[in-house]
Design an enzyme around this catalytic site. Sequence first.
Site, PDB file in Angstrom:
ATOM      1  N   TYR A 135       5.106   0.141   5.010  1.00 54.54           N
ATOM      2  CA  TYR A 135       4.315   0.450   3.850  1.00 54.54           C
ATOM      3  C   TYR A 135       4.707   1.552   2.865  1.00 54.54           C
ATOM      4  O   TYR A 135       4.680   2.556   3.281  1.00 54.54           O
ATOM      5  CB  TYR A 135       2.703   0.301   4.024  1.00 54.54           C
ATOM      6  CG  TYR A 135       1.887   0.568   2.711  1.00 54.54           C
ATOM      7  CD1 TYR A 135       2.164   0.242   1.614  1.00 54.54           C
ATOM      8  CD2 TYR A 135       0.533   1.090   3.195  1.00 54.54           C
ATOM      9  CE1 TYR A 135       1.472   0.262   0.636  1.00 54.54           C
ATOM     10  CE2 TYR A 135      -0.421   1.091   2.000  1.00 54.54           C
ATOM     11  CZ  TYR A 135       0.000   0.639   0.836  1.00 54.54           C
ATOM     12  OH  TYR A 135      -0.867   0.745  -0.209  1.00 54.54           O
ATOM     13  N   ARG A 140       1.431   7.671  -3.726  1.00 56.57           N
ATOM     14  CA  ARG A 140       0.026   7.943  -2.842  1.00 56.57           C
ATOM     15  C   ARG A 140       0.380   9.099  -1.960  1.00 56.57           C
ATOM     16  O   ARG A 140      -0.032   9.923  -1.554  1.00 56.57           O
ATOM     17  CB  ARG A 140      -0.728   6.995  -2.252  1.00 56.57           C
ATOM     18  CG  ARG A 140      -1.705   6.251  -3.056  1.00 56.57           C
ATOM     19  CD  ARG A 140      -2.534   5.226  -2.028  1.00 56.57           C
ATOM     20  NE  ARG A 140      -3.635   4.549  -2.894  1.00 56.57           N
ATOM     21  CZ  ARG A 140      -5.073   5.167  -3.099  1.00 56.57           C
ATOM     22  NH1 ARG A 140      -5.510   6.101  -2.368  1.00 56.57           N
ATOM     23  NH2 ARG A 140      -5.918   4.286  -3.690  1.00 56.57           N
ATOM     24  N   LYS A 164       6.015  -3.563   2.972  1.00 60.88           N
ATOM     25  CA  LYS A 164       5.069  -3.855   1.673  1.00 60.88           C
ATOM     26  C   LYS A 164       5.735  -2.915   0.771  1.00 60.88           C
ATOM     27  O   LYS A 164       5.581  -1.629   0.821  1.00 60.88           O
ATOM     28  CB  LYS A 164       3.592  -3.423   2.137  1.00 60.88           C
ATOM     29  CG  LYS A 164       2.604  -3.619   0.851  1.00 60.88           C
ATOM     30  CD  LYS A 164       1.306  -3.089   1.519  1.00 60.88           C
ATOM     31  CE  LYS A 164       0.348  -3.028   0.132  1.00 60.88           C
ATOM     32  NZ  LYS A 164      -0.975  -2.499   0.501  1.00 60.88           N
ATOM     33  N   ILE A 206       0.281  -8.318  -0.414  1.00 59.70           N
ATOM     34  CA  ILE A 206      -0.730  -7.652   0.324  1.00 59.70           C
ATOM     35  C   ILE A 206      -1.672  -6.989  -0.765  1.00 59.70           C
ATOM     36  O   ILE A 206      -1.327  -6.148  -1.353  1.00 59.70           O
ATOM     37  CB  ILE A 206      -0.336  -6.554   1.433  1.00 59.70           C
ATOM     38  CG1 ILE A 206       0.441  -7.219   2.346  1.00 59.70           C
ATOM     39  CG2 ILE A 206      -1.574  -5.782   2.065  1.00 59.70           C
ATOM     40  CD1 ILE A 206       0.998  -6.335   3.260  1.00 59.70           C
TER      41      ILE A 206
END
Length: 294
Positions: A135, A140, A164, A206
């Site tokens: 991911y 973030r 992802k 996702i």
Amino acid sequence: MSIFTGAAVAITTPFLANGEVDYKAFAEQIEYQIENGTDAIVVCGTTGEASTLSHEEHLDCIKFCCETVNKRIPVIAGTGSNCTETAIYLSTEAEKYGVDGILVVTPYYNKATQNGLKEHYKMIADSVKVPMIMYNVPSRTGCNIAPDTAAYLIKNVSNIVGIKEASGNISQVAKLAALLDGEGDIYSGNDDQIVPLLSLGAKGVISVLSNVAPRQTHDICQAYFDGDVKKACKLQLDALPLCDALFCEVNPIPVKKAIQLQGRDTGVLRRPLSEMEPQNADKLEKVMNAYGIL
């Protein structure tokens, strides 16, 4: 073989007023997703407020989700951490509950080098037999998986099957797709970029949007897979105002508010997340009405 194709929901974790996990509401959310065509469920990801769950709560949510879904659709567990040993612990425990795969975010805060990322992901993958999706969400975590690194891991570690991609950098995703040449699975991590990534060979998304519009998100992917690119593009563009509204404050603040506006229960947010600003909530409600999901 891909863990899933289409739209997987990054499902929210509902909480009671006292802050405990609300398993009754959680079961209702899971059933709502399955009834409305979601292709897979990602539990305990960013949208599920995993960063505020204790290890025990985290694993209990994964186990509950697996038991409730009962193999009707794939369940993918978020098991990442900025500590490799913690990620190994969460991953090995999740595997025991029967997950179909794990989703492992890049280490946050400590900002590993590319060589560090290779070691981190290989150690976690070697600890389990289930397939892993990496991911990448540098906004973030402060850490980006370079295309060369992602391609190396997917090609050289048998159960690292895909990524992802939530960098928002289409050029980076295109480079990765070229390097992979069909050997691994790419999933969009941004709801406003589903069709662009499908056009580069991605297997789906996702999705945060799927929490409130599961059928519509599934249909964006399905139309593309069916060869109706024009329809997929229109569905994508129609969803853009809602995608924007769902990220006008940090995720999952808006999507939890959106679920409440639909009359479904998702409970409180855990601090440090706070309730949505009233003007943003009003905007969200108007956009949801215009999109036809209220």
